[in-house]
Design an enzyme around this catalytic site. Structure first.
Site, PDB file in Angstrom:
ATOM      1  N   THR A   9       6.203  -4.543  -0.953  1.00  0.00           N
ATOM      2  CA  THR A   9       6.329  -5.986  -1.203  1.00  0.00           C
ATOM      3  C   THR A   9       6.976  -6.272  -2.561  1.00  0.00           C
ATOM      4  OG1 THR A   9       4.176  -6.109  -2.305  1.00  0.00           O
ATOM      5  CG2 THR A   9       4.204  -6.416   0.098  1.00  0.00           C
TER       6      THR A   9
ATOM      7  N   SER B  61      12.803   0.565  -8.459  1.00  0.00           N
ATOM      8  CA  SER B  61      14.262   0.599  -8.351  1.00  0.00           C
ATOM      9  C   SER B  61      14.629   0.769  -6.894  1.00  0.00           C
ATOM     10  CB  SER B  61      14.846   1.789  -9.115  1.00  0.00           C
ATOM     11  OG  SER B  61      14.646   1.639 -10.480  1.00  0.00           O
TER      12      SER B  61
ATOM     13  N   TYR C  55      15.637  12.936  -9.023  1.00  0.00           N
ATOM     14  CA  TYR C  55      14.542  12.760  -8.082  1.00  0.00           C
ATOM     15  C   TYR C  55      14.260  14.113  -7.428  1.00  0.00           C
ATOM     16  CZ  TYR C  55      12.040  10.091  -4.416  1.00  0.00           C
ATOM     17  OH  TYR C  55      11.107   9.540  -3.568  1.00  0.00           O
TER      18      TYR C  55
ATOM     19  N   ARG D 219      -3.064  -4.919 -14.025  1.00  0.00           N
ATOM     20  CA  ARG D 219      -3.977  -4.909 -15.175  1.00  0.00           C
ATOM     21  C   ARG D 219      -3.983  -6.211 -15.954  1.00  0.00           C
ATOM     22  NH1 ARG D 219      -5.942   0.263 -18.142  1.00  0.00           N
ATOM     23  NH2 ARG D 219      -7.077  -1.503 -18.976  1.00  0.00           N
ATOM     24  N   LEU D 220      -3.000  -7.048 -15.754  1.00  0.00           N
ATOM     25  CA  LEU D 220      -2.959  -8.299 -16.525  1.00  0.00           C
ATOM     26  C   LEU D 220      -3.284  -9.520 -15.672  1.00  0.00           C
ATOM     27  CD1 LEU D 220       0.279  -7.634 -18.624  1.00  0.00           C
ATOM     28  CD2 LEU D 220      -2.096  -7.379 -19.375  1.00  0.00           C
TER      29      LEU D 220
ATOM     30  N   GLY E 278       0.806  -1.224   0.000  1.00  0.00           N
ATOM     31  CA  GLY E 278       0.000   0.000   0.000  1.00  0.00           C
ATOM     32  C   GLY E 278       0.834   1.266   0.000  1.00  0.00           C
ATOM     33  N   SER E 279       2.083   1.183  -0.446  1.00  0.00           N
ATOM     34  CA  SER E 279       2.964   2.354  -0.388  1.00  0.00           C
ATOM     35  C   SER E 279       2.955   3.154  -1.685  1.00  0.00           C
ATOM     36  CB  SER E 279       4.392   1.903  -0.086  1.00  0.00           C
ATOM     37  OG  SER E 279       4.881   1.099  -1.146  1.00  0.00           O
ATOM     38  N   ASN E 280       2.209   2.713  -2.651  1.00  0.00           N
ATOM     39  CA  ASN E 280       2.175   3.348  -3.971  1.00  0.00           C
ATOM     40  C   ASN E 280       1.856   4.846  -3.887  1.00  0.00           C
ATOM     41  OD1 ASN E 280       0.386   4.145  -6.482  1.00  0.00           O
ATOM     42  ND2 ASN E 280       1.707   2.487  -7.142  1.00  0.00           N
TER      43      ASN E 280
END
Lengths: 553, 553
Positions: free
Chosen positions: B210, B220, B472, B270-271, B139-141
């Protein structure tokens, strides 16, 4: 046609260059022993163009004129020899079929666009006419990626990229070069080298293959251990599609969904026509050196390569031939007069208890600054010694380096004399390499028994990665004339099946085409093929782009 | 629910851990100067769960029972807090929306399968019921890859992979480990480390993300310069699809058509559902060291990193912060009593003519044998010196190493006090990095002017490759409450547009999700998106798998 070179229609390379065993006294006895073929000095029987029966072009004059209006009438050609050159690649199946005049379907026209705009116009015209487009680079493919489907009723265009051969620009501040897809290996390196750069990509086919072909088949080169496979080298891509250009910018890495760059890599013409690639280039190294090593047995050689891949050294080449392939290499050596260092070495090894029939010849390449090459050689020397190996210096490496692109000529020589030879390669985790090596040998020998012919197989490790390596097999047998292809199929099938049965992939760097397609589901799984098939169908619903390749009808 | 940890519903990390500026005397003045925010020692205003208005689950009892029958009723949960945790990731947009109770659509049920078979059964049931499945890792997205479409009328299942967290096996003879997709970073390294191995993948989110999430977003890590991005590390993959399992075997390289492995990497659900990954692992190095360096200006730092990337050294980390980010780092330092080496160093640099406001702090990491680390440090030292830089030893590196996963906590601290902060990163060829750096600063400052708020932006180079690097950016401003998201959009848009306008990609390692989707066509071209879209549509015609991500409606 604007000065685009192509290979012999009947074999590898250009007219006037051929393999010879003059002054190679060990060669004829070796061939006799390996496959039972008696070389008696005769020239063998080649094939004559006038013996072939070629199907006529089915293109109508209106469509030919339309293509001619785009590329110039000189560059939309229906000449029979040129169509023949563009029908197949150079697999043994291809060479056998040409000699047997087995040519059910040839391209109807060979088209040479001058630039991307002309490629786009040809693609538009072809799709509008519901024709088939087969992109063509150097024609060196050995996986059946170039031939039209035998039952193809539509017009088939072989789209030769040979005029798109320029190094467009070099971004010296980044180490990136924009190069057109039809550029051949030597021309690329010559243009880069003149400005102090190298791409570092040297596949066996280097002298005749093209950048676009490398990308379309996911090629690897001899120095890929350091420079990467073409999938690493190719950063930016341009591909012509009916609705426009796919333009992938040359970024070093990206997190932009499923990689479209990696969809184009390996697409073998099924998604469109690759016109330009932006590749990583490196400064020509201060020192470039390939050294020879000997190992007492295969397992020791593999273990050493594995340990090198885990070490702090990063050689450009890691190669070790098994005893059979090493024997083959020794047998192609020139006769020595006077002092023969090889003889002295063998005597020394014999005294040290080596089985001279079991020697594994290895080459390891180094590049970089003088001090860095010295540093890495030292690390490698320690590992080689630990595994019972022996360094034999630069001499054999120089020889290997000189001859490294010549092997395909030998195949034509053998074919003229009734023997068929080809290659198959796999990649697998380190822990499974010895198992695969054994399994492939057993499978090939069983196949030879089945076809009732003494056959030959030999192997080398050709590329090392952190978690595995590529094993490259060469096989040969005296074929039965009309039954040659059926015999080849038995042997090839046995080898490919052994790959997938023992954890290897069906192709490390030769693509899938038609030759490896039967094993694709066993390699990447039925659902994996389904994903790929969905991509192809969505991208090319009417099958205009090199259909029947990778995933076949 | 079987003991699956999750982060705070309102912010980063776990309850009880938070950023504090106790004993960091330079911090408050820095924040005041940077964004005009006055830190007065008060705790700020956080958000209370009871203040939120949450939409109810729309799942009917029959379907819930069906899912419960597969995973156990304890593992098919409609609890509000759990649904909230699974609604968003941790972008600033996500955190602002939660605080504003902006929750138009939450998952209807959170499902915790125990193994791949249960994942398959859930997928089958979901597709049969025409439900939506959103795979969930840590859930870190921060790219909006997890949220249901606000207008989604079907049942939405958040499929939490947290129970698939085992290192299944290690192939020690190859350096490959089979690991389940739901395993979190620390647990992976702990299990590998106990047997002397490391995966070497350390993204900023490491402590909470994860393996499956890393693969799904093409992550990365901080040491990717040596170990590779996740796309290099992940060799084998298993993904559940409605008709069966995609099973990609862990070969080191393959030439098997468009890479299905690379289609799964970055697919963001999505896949299908990624259940297992076979990753490359490395022997724990003898020495691991991160050293600090200072450069007099940004251009010198970038030039040094570039030269290192072309050199014979291969560090694990190459990082250089611009003057603003270096200033931020100095401002978060703890108060020193007695001898302060930083003060001494600054005095020395001042004597040597350095502009102390313009210092660029750099970290370079080394791993390997003791002698190899010494060898590489020497190469790097020579390059640093050539570019006017100065080595400042291991001390700062140790500090960096300790604090490297803590930055996200600062964001919650600022948010509690009315300031919004987030990050954006790109990758581009070396020759364009300075141009991008300037363009992003100009674009951000223009955006701040537009929204009428003093804003902050700072940057570091985080990853080096042969032909380019990742830049970054971190940005922050005191937001206007209700207008916070609109303000954020102005700034974020300006930065992303500057990336694509100057040759960079829209995302180096944070995926696309919804956040970066508007720029995808400008990055990989309209035709590139069309190819990807074809893949998605073919693979998921009814949009059951995390629809509306990467390519949005």
């Amino acid at each position: 046609m604007a000065n685009v070179k192509h290979m012999k229609w009947w074999g590898w390379g250009v007219e006037g260059i051929a393999f010879t065993y003059d002054n190679k006294p060990a060669f004829a006895p070796f061939v006799k022993k390996a496959v039972g073929l008696e070389l008696d000095g005769s020239a063998g029987s080649s094939v004559s163009f006038s013996d072939l029966t070629l199907p006529s072009s089915t293109i109508d004059q209106a469509f030919l004129a339309e293509l001619g209006a785009i590329v110039g009438t000189d560059n939309a050609i229906v000449d029979d020899e040129l169509r023949l050159v563009h029908t197949y690649g150079k697999s043994i199946r291809d060479l056998l079929r040409i000699r047997a005049s087995d040519l059910p379907r040839m391209p109807d026209v060979v088209v040479y666009p001058a630039d991307e705009a002309e490629v786009s116009a040809v693609v538009s015209a072809a799709v509008a006419a519901n024709a088939v487009i087969i992109p063509f680079g150097g024609g060196s493919n050995i996986s059946g990626s170039l031939e039209p489907h035998p039952g193809e009723a539509r017009v088939v265009i072989s789209l030769d990229l040979g005029r798109l051969n320029k190094v467009v620009s070099i971004d010296e501040g980044s180490g990136l070069a924009r190069i057109q897809a039809g550029a051949q290996g030597p021309f690329i390196e010559e243009q880069l080298g003149a400005r102090g750069w190298t791409m570092g990509h040297f596949p066996d086919s280097f002298t005749h293959s093209t950048l676009g072909g490398w990308v379309a088949t996911r090629s690897s080169g001899m120095q890929s251990d350091k420079y990467g496979d073409i999938a690493d080298i190719a950063r930016g891509l341009r591909m012509v599609r009916p609705a426009g250009i796919v333009d992938i910018r040359p970024v070093p890495s990206a997190s932009t969904g499923p990689s479209v760059r990696e969809m184009i890599l390996g697409s073998e013409g099924r998604l469109g026509v690759i016109t330009e690639v932006t590749v990583q280039v490196h400064r020509t190294p201060e020192v470039r050196e390939i050294n020879g090593y000997l190992f007492p047995n295969w397992e020791a050689g593999i273990a050493a390569m594995h340990e090198i891949s885990e070490s702090d050294a990063r050689p450009t080449v890691t190669r070790v031939s098994d005893a059979r392939e090493s024997g083959f290499s020794f047998a192609t050596g020139k006769a020595k007069t006077g002092f023969d260092p090889q003889k002295v070495l063998m005597a020394y090894l014999k005294r040290r208890g080596w089985d001279l029939e079991g020697i594994n010849l290895s080459f390891i390449g180094f590049e970089g600054s003088k001090s860095h090459v010295a540093y890495e050689k030292k690390i490698v020397a320690r590992i080689v010694k630990k595994h019972g190996g022996l360094g034999v210096g630069k001499g054999p490496g120089v020889l290997y380096d000189q001859k490294k692109f010549d092997t395909p000529y030998l195949r034509d020589f053998l074919l003229d004399r009734g023997a068929a030879a080809d290659v198959s390669e796999t990649a697998a985790p380190w822990s499974r390499l010895n198992e695969i090596h054994d399994a492939v040998y057993a499978a090939a020998n069983e196949a030879y028994e089945q076809i009732g012919t003494p056959g030959w197989i030999m192997s080398h490790l050709s590329h090392s990665y952190h978690s595995g390596a590529c094993l490259y097999f060469t096989f040969a047998f005296v074929h039965g004339g009309d039954t040659a292809i059926a015999q080849y199929d038995v042997v090839k099938r046995a080898i490919q099946q052994a790959f997938v049965d023992h954890g290897g992939t069906i192709s490390h760097h030769h693509g899938v085409g038609r030759e490896h397609a039967p094993w694709l589901e066993q390699d990447i799984s039925t659902e994996g093929v389904a994903l790929m098939s969905g991509l192809f169908t969505a991208a090319d619903p009417k099958k205009n782009f090199n259909p029947d390749k990778v995933i076949t009808y």
